[in-house]
Structures are given as C-alpha cells and as structure tokens.
Design an enzyme around this catalytic site. Sequence first.
Site, PDB file in Angstrom:
ATOM      1  N   SER A 104       4.592  -1.291   4.334  1.00  0.00           N
ATOM      2  CA  SER A 104       5.067  -2.650   4.616  1.00  0.00           C
ATOM      3  C   SER A 104       5.352  -3.361   3.294  1.00  0.00           C
ATOM      4  CB  SER A 104       4.009  -3.430   5.397  1.00  0.00           C
ATOM      5  OG  SER A 104       3.713  -2.794   6.620  1.00  0.00           O
TER       6      SER A 104
ATOM      7  N   SER B  64      -0.099   6.274   3.354  1.00  0.00           N
ATOM      8  CA  SER B  64       0.325   7.280   4.327  1.00  0.00           C
ATOM      9  C   SER B  64       1.468   8.137   3.805  1.00  0.00           C
ATOM     10  CB  SER B  64       0.757   6.599   5.624  1.00  0.00           C
ATOM     11  OG  SER B  64      -0.331   5.941   6.228  1.00  0.00           O
TER      12      SER B  64
ATOM     13  N   GLU C 255      -7.969  -3.412   5.892  1.00  0.00           N
ATOM     14  CA  GLU C 255      -6.739  -3.330   6.677  1.00  0.00           C
ATOM     15  C   GLU C 255      -7.041  -3.462   8.160  1.00  0.00           C
ATOM     16  OE1 GLU C 255      -2.948  -0.375   7.567  1.00  0.00           O
ATOM     17  OE2 GLU C 255      -4.724   0.403   6.570  1.00  0.00           O
TER      18      GLU C 255
ATOM     19  N   GLU D 110      -7.193   7.872  18.630  1.00  0.00           N
ATOM     20  CA  GLU D 110      -8.045   9.065  18.664  1.00  0.00           C
ATOM     21  C   GLU D 110      -8.901   9.185  17.403  1.00  0.00           C
ATOM     22  OE1 GLU D 110      -5.123   9.160  21.598  1.00  0.00           O
ATOM     23  OE2 GLU D 110      -4.823   9.005  19.428  1.00  0.00           O
TER      24      GLU D 110
ATOM     25  N   GLN E 129       0.838  -1.201   0.000  1.00  0.00           N
ATOM     26  CA  GLN E 129       0.000   0.000   0.000  1.00  0.00           C
ATOM     27  C   GLN E 129       0.870   1.246   0.000  1.00  0.00           C
ATOM     28  OE1 GLN E 129      -3.761  -1.532   2.663  1.00  0.00           O
ATOM     29  NE2 GLN E 129      -2.820   0.384   3.181  1.00  0.00           N
TER      30      GLN E 129
END
Length: 790
Positions: free
Chosen positions: A565, A533, A648, A772, A530
Amino acid sequence: MAATTTRDERAALADSVRHFLADHSAEADVRRAFASPDGFDRATWLRMGQELGLQGLAVPEDFGGAGFGQIEQLVVLEEMGRALLCAPFLSSAVFATQVLLATEDVDACKEYLPDLCAATRIATVAPPAPDGGWDVDAATCRASANGSPVLDGEAGFVPWAAVSDLLLVVATSSEGTGVYAVERDQPGVQVHAIETLDPTRPLYRVVLTAANARRVGAPDGAGDTFRRATPALLVAVAAESTGVARRALDMAVEYAKVREQYGRVIGSFQAVKHRCADILLAVEAATSTAQGATAAVDRGDSDARALAHLAVAQCSEAAVYAATENIELHGGIGYTWEHAAHLYYKRALGSAALYGSPALHRAGLVDELTSLAPSGPSDGPDDAALLELATDPDERAFAEAALAFLSARAPRRQELSAQWGDGAENLALFHESEGEQERAEAEAARRWQRARWDAGFGWITGPERFGGRGLPTSYERLYRMLESVFDVPDMNPVRIGLSTVGHAIADYGTDEQITRYGAGIQRGDVIACQLFSEPDAGSDLASVRTRGVRHDDGWHLDGQKVWTSNGTFAEIGLALVRTDPEAPKHRGLTMFIVPMDTPGVEVRPLRQLTGGASFCEVFLTDVVIDDALRIGPEGDGWKVATRTLAAERRSTGDRNHETTARAVQLLWQLALRTGRGDDPLIRDAWARVVTRVRSARFQQIRMQEIPDDELTGTERAIDKLLLVLSLRAIGELAADLLGPAFVADTGEWGTYGWNRWLMGALGYRIAGGTDEVLRGMLGERVLGLPREPR
C-alpha cells in the site's frame, strides 16, 4: 446510581469467585448437589451470601445489597457458568431480585430483598405464559381484586420452585395484570417436579388454589415491571452462557492436548486446531458482547433493550456451539454420563429453551431496533461530553488542550448519512484513488500530521528525547476518540507509517534512524510503506526470497514485493530481506529501510479484482543501500517483523466502525425497498449481521481497554477475524436482497455498489494474515495446541 469498579477490581472479583467455586463447585460437588434432596448445597449458598455478598451484589444498599451494577454481577455469573454452579442464583439473586426492584414497590423491596441478599430466603419467578414464555399478556393465573388477593391457576417451568420461599407470579384481575408475591409454604400452593434435561436447574409445575398473595407494584403493572427488568435479566443469562461456553472451550483444548491418535496428539492436526480456534472466536465474541451490552444496560442507553436481546442471542448460541464441539472433539468419552461434557451441553440447551432461543432474541432485536426513531447525521457529542472521556485530571487537561487545537483547525464532522439516496454510496471498503488525486490526498494527510506534531499531538507516546510526549497509550486512544469528531483529512496515506513502520523503527532502530525516519514519520516529513509480502511469501512471511548480499559498498537487494500500500508516493519502505540463505528461515532474515527513490526500485500499481489499484508490486533490482539503513542486528528481521505485523493487525481492526454501522442501516432500508422487510428469513439474517457487527465492535472496545504491555498481538488476530466475518455477512445479505441488481448496474442508488463491498471483504480476509493462518496462530499461541510435526 450504582457503584462502579475498575477493570482491575473486576478482575480481582472474578479471581475471588473463581477460587471459591473451585473449592465448592467442582464437578464432584455439582453431581453431589443435583443428586441431593434440595438439588443444591445450602451451606455453600449461605457462604455465598453472608461471606462473599454475591446475592446482594447488584441490589441497592437501601435494600440490604452492595449497590453495584450489572457489570459486576456479570463477572460473578460468568464464573458461575464456568463452574456450572448448581444453585438457584440466577432465579433468586437475579430474576426475583430484579423483578422486585422493577416493580418500584419500595415497601415490598424493603420486606423481601434484605433476606434474599443475606441468602436466608430464596425466591423465584414463574414464567407468565403456560408454555414457559415470558409474555405477560399470556398470563393465565387469576387474582381476586381485593385488599388480600388470592391466586388461582397454574404456572409451568418454574425454576427451583421446591426450595423457593417466595414465588413471584404474574396474574390477571379485574384491575389488570400485576405481579404477586406468593409464600410457597401454604396449603394453597402445590409444587410438582418435572423431569428436566438439565439436572443442574430443576423445573417445577406450580398449582395455585386460593393461594394467599401480596400484590407487588401497580394493579396493572406487570407489563411495565417486566419491560424495566428485562434488559438486566437478559444480560445475566448472557453472562452465565458465556461462562458455560468458556469452560466448554477449556475442556476441549485440554483434551486435544493429551489425546493421541495416529501417533500424535489430536490438537496438532490442523482440522482440530481450527475447530478449537473457531470455538475461541465464538467465546471471545460472546464475552465482549455480554460486557458491552451489560455496560449499556448499566448506563441506561437508548438501545440497551436491543443490545440485551443481541447479547442473549450471541452468547446462548456460543454456549450451545462450544458445548456441542466439546463433546464431538472428545469423541466417545464425551458421550458418556461419567464425563462432564454433557452437563455443560444440557445447561446451554436448557438456558436457550427456558429464557428464549437465539432465533427468538434475534426477532426481539429486530423489533427493538426498528422501533427506535431513526437519527439523521449529527455533529456528535459536545465538548462537555468529550471531556468526560478523560479518566483523571491529567487526561482532562490533555483533552482540553486537544479540543482547543482541533476546534481551531477543523470543523465538526457529520456522520455518514444512512438515509437512502443521500450523498455518495460509499460502499467500497478499500481506498482506491489513483494518480493526482492519490498524491493530493497524501499531501493533505502529511500537512495534517505536521499540524498535529507542531501542536504536540504528533507522537503522543513517543520518547521525549525524539520529540514525543512520552505519555501512556491511553492518551493516544483518547486523542483518537476526540479527533474522530472533527472533519480532518483522511489519514490512510500515512497510516501505515504511523501505525506500523514508525513503531518498528522506534523499537529497534538506532538513535540516528529514529531521529531521521521514526520521528520523521511522526513529524509528517516521511511517508512510509511496507515491503513484506512476496508472490511466494504471503501469510508464510518467513519464506521471503528477496536476497540481501553484503558488499564493500553496502547491501545489494534483489527481489519482488507485492501487496504494498502507498508504494507510489512513499519515500521509504520497510523491507524484510533474506540475508542468510543457509539459516533456518525465521533466523536468516534482516530488516532494512529502503529509500524508494534508490536506483533499481521500480513501483507498479497492481489492479485488484474490484477494478481499483489500492496496492503495488515493487521490484528491487540490484538496489544498493548502506548498512546504516539496517534495522536491528543482522538475522533479527523476524523479530522486527512480528512487532510490525502486530501493529498492522491492530490497525486493520481499528478501522472506523461507522462504515459498518451505516451499512447495517442501509441493508434494512434495502430490505424494505425490496419488499422483504417482513420476511422472517431476511429479518433473521439482518439480525445476524447486526450481531456480527456489534460483536466485532465490542471486541475492539474490550481490546482497547487492555494495557499495551499485556497485549501479545494475538488479541488483534481475534479482532481482525471478527471484523472480516461481519464485513462478509453484510455483503452476502446485500447480494441476497438485490438478486440480479447486485451484478448488473441499473443506475439505481444503493444497488450495484454493494458488489464492491463484498469484493473488498475478500481483500480484508487476506490483509494482515489469512483467516486460516490466523486460526492456526490462535490455536498454537493462545490455546497452546502443539504445532504439526515437521
């Protein structure tokens, strides 16, 4: 054997009971009931027994009941807790009924149970100890040892004694300590009301003076009776507490949606939203734990008693927590008599006091678990037991074929040893191999995936026209359970492709993309990673800055991805790219397949705080790809991403819980080796760890039972949050036990390695969305609380 029901049948039962209680146990009904002379409504009680059959639900048919198990009764008790039913159901239909059954006195059961099932009589059980405790050895009532025994003594804290026709009392005679049935309506029985905190569950002091009684069961059978009955009694208390907690959550959320302060509803404030999400987590964990423990009791599992203690500790604490938070989130109005919040708070406190505090049951949990004989590594269940996992003939045929394939290709896997000093420590949560070892593991996983594909188990749920089997997800779950028994290669190197990237391509890709890449991943031909991010777009993924600009020769990509990863050996990456900088951030995104050998793609291992390098950062510098590698329409990248992220989070929650179960056992051995096994604080801390680990596991099992078309993706957020809470608790207890040896390597097995566990737990809190962010998502998407103003 008790009759069994399906998930859908239990849902129908819950719906039926909920509708009945909505009509007969609304707040006004509850207040009217506890203010009445009897403390409950007898007409409603009779309808519950004679129209719905609730009082006899878990009683064998031979004794006038419906013959179902505790899991069906759990459904009813959860609804009763939610509605705060003011009636002697727990005392009569559960405690008295289960104690009578546990005496194994057939004649007494035939005499008493049919009337209890029909709701024409009511019974209660007197706590054996004068202080309200349930230790039969502390009983002080005395019984004469003759054919017609009489009882003398006092019993305190007896629920619903004034309206009970039959009292079950533990008394001691010269023959031992037994259980006695005492008819309340006789001169030798006096019942005195006690002022109680919870008005919905009245308590009484019962004075027996030469009261006529009938011994039920063996003369010295009280101990065995209560040992047999206790698991069913405890999971019933847990079930009712879960319902109380659920209703307290609902009340808090309903209020947070309408109460305005500072010009906005309070539910839009992040602090309130996160508090509500935390209540949700506690309630979901309690629900899953109550169900898991009750199923264990119905099956007669060896650890059923331990799990029953665990369930009460978890669910009782959740009820008190949720009810407390409900009052605080309501503010002043929640502190008034007129508001119902205090009634739920008092029920939660009352149950914990009457049936044992969470701390008491955690102590019981430790006693039960440490008394079980330790089991060494095993080869797991045999084929016959594995085939029982199938739910119908088609699944059984599938399982037989899968077992034949697996048995021919791999040996049975031994469980990781939980014996101190046996083998490698295996305390690192992240797989951190590098270089040639990493590539060798990737090739081994690829070969196994190809073997799966060739045997018809590579893409069990995939479309048949692309080489899949087209079977329901239950078959994939079944295969995973079967394969877990065998020693197959570690599939971590290909897991992201199989569980996330492949699904995204299959759902949104073209036929050509699915054939080449989607099916290619499932065939083992392609390993994927992936590329989501970024340094400035972690949990706020829609803020990605990697740019995609269309030119005549294709799309030009520029940017940086991080926390990737498998980037060092993956052949393709699924990249989320901003293609329209002028559009709102969720709408200007497009998803692409990026071949990792494309010029301009640079992969750099990223060393994390554990010292290992499980992740990479990927730099894209003028990477040119064809439009044929775009997944879905331009600007629909967020839609594709959310599907991938849901998968995920599911993958994160589906990690093998064998690792955490082993860690729990090692922690107990560590407590003993450090001389702290008898320390009450350590015992309680260990029990809390056990509770978190088992609750996370029960939550995962409950989510797996939900059909995929009913899942929203938010369930996996709950799954993941509960998992990381358990991982963190394990690491923190290890640090407490070890002291300096946690941070300095003495060379002793099972010491310094624990710091890798705690460091890994931090990473799990970030992976798949930070705590959060997930709490905010739960507050908005599950609880329906409004977003903060923008």
